[in-house]
Design a protein around this motif. Sequence first.
Motif, mmCIF file in Angstrom:
data_model
loop_
_atom_site.group_PDB
_atom_site.id
_atom_site.type_symbol
_atom_site.label_atom_id
_atom_site.label_comp_id
_atom_site.label_asym_id
_atom_site.label_seq_id
_atom_site.Cartn_x
_atom_site.Cartn_y
_atom_site.Cartn_z
ATOM 1 N N ASP A 104 0.864 -1.178 0.000
ATOM 2 C CA ASP A 104 0.000 0.000 0.000
ATOM 3 C C ASP A 104 0.903 1.231 0.000
ATOM 4 O O ASP A 104 1.665 1.455 0.951
ATOM 5 N N THR A 105 0.822 2.046 -1.028
ATOM 6 C CA THR A 105 1.728 3.187 -1.140
ATOM 7 C C THR A 105 1.484 4.219 -0.039
ATOM 8 O O THR A 105 2.413 4.941 0.341
ATOM 9 N N GLN A 106 0.266 4.289 0.483
ATOM 10 C CA GLN A 106 0.011 5.197 1.611
ATOM 11 C C GLN A 106 0.773 4.737 2.848
ATOM 12 O O GLN A 106 1.302 5.560 3.606
ATOM 13 N N ASP A 107 0.816 3.404 3.049
ATOM 14 C CA ASP A 107 1.611 2.865 4.156
ATOM 15 C C ASP A 107 3.081 3.217 3.971
ATOM 16 O O ASP A 107 3.770 3.599 4.925
ATOM 17 N N TRP A 108 3.571 3.097 2.741
ATOM 18 C CA TRP A 108 4.971 3.438 2.461
ATOM 19 C C TRP A 108 5.253 4.892 2.823
ATOM 20 O O TRP A 108 6.241 5.191 3.500
#
Length: 258
Positions: A104-108
Amino acid sequence: MISIQNQIVLITGASSGIGAACARILADAGAKLILAARRQERLQQLAAELDNKSADIHLLQLDVRDRLAVESAISNLPPEWSDIDILINNAGLSRGLDKLHEGDTQDWDEMIDTNIKGLLYLTRYVVPGMVKRNRGHVVNIGSIAGHQIYPKGNVYCGTKAAVKAISEGLKQDLLGTPIRVTSVDPGMVETEFSQVRFHGDSDRAQQVYQGVTPLTPDDVADVIFFCVTRPTHVNINEVILMPVDQASVTMVNRRTEN
């Protein structure tokens, strides 16, 4: 051992876990504490607890990911709180446990912005004052994940490897000054870490520590206290600590109850 009585200590991520444990042990030693975190209510609860120990406390509601907010918070500290002696860059988190190509790019973004950029922002705005005053100590909370990679740990491990590199780089950049730099890198510590990683899934978080006696936040805070109270000519560059039940990021002894 040197005294830290009346030294000003800024702790990020101070509202829980290792940060709160650091606040307690340092308050007992007579330090003056600047406690920074996003959760104002949790900060106030901790401050109320420490008030019983007659601790001198200044609260900062702060998201370390916000560079302008960090710059403003440091530059606008009251004069009696502005000469920071010890910076504990503790704010950090892990989000998700996914394969890199499924992440998940938001998590990144949240991990990179908190674990790397937040630490950089605090360091950038606090350390110049230390250099000017010719004293200070920066303690970065890293992780065993910065030394060893584990499956699906990809980005989190990358952020903690960055903390390791930044700590080593800062130590080199400060050579010739009396300012000390320490990285404290724990293995399994039972905090809200897994709750945050799994977005509040308590059952999944509890499984992380099942059958294991993990480190406690107090264990890590005790090591940090040791590092900041060494004689001024001694620098503890790096400490790796793990529970006895852990031999590496992937090797954990889990006892089954009969």
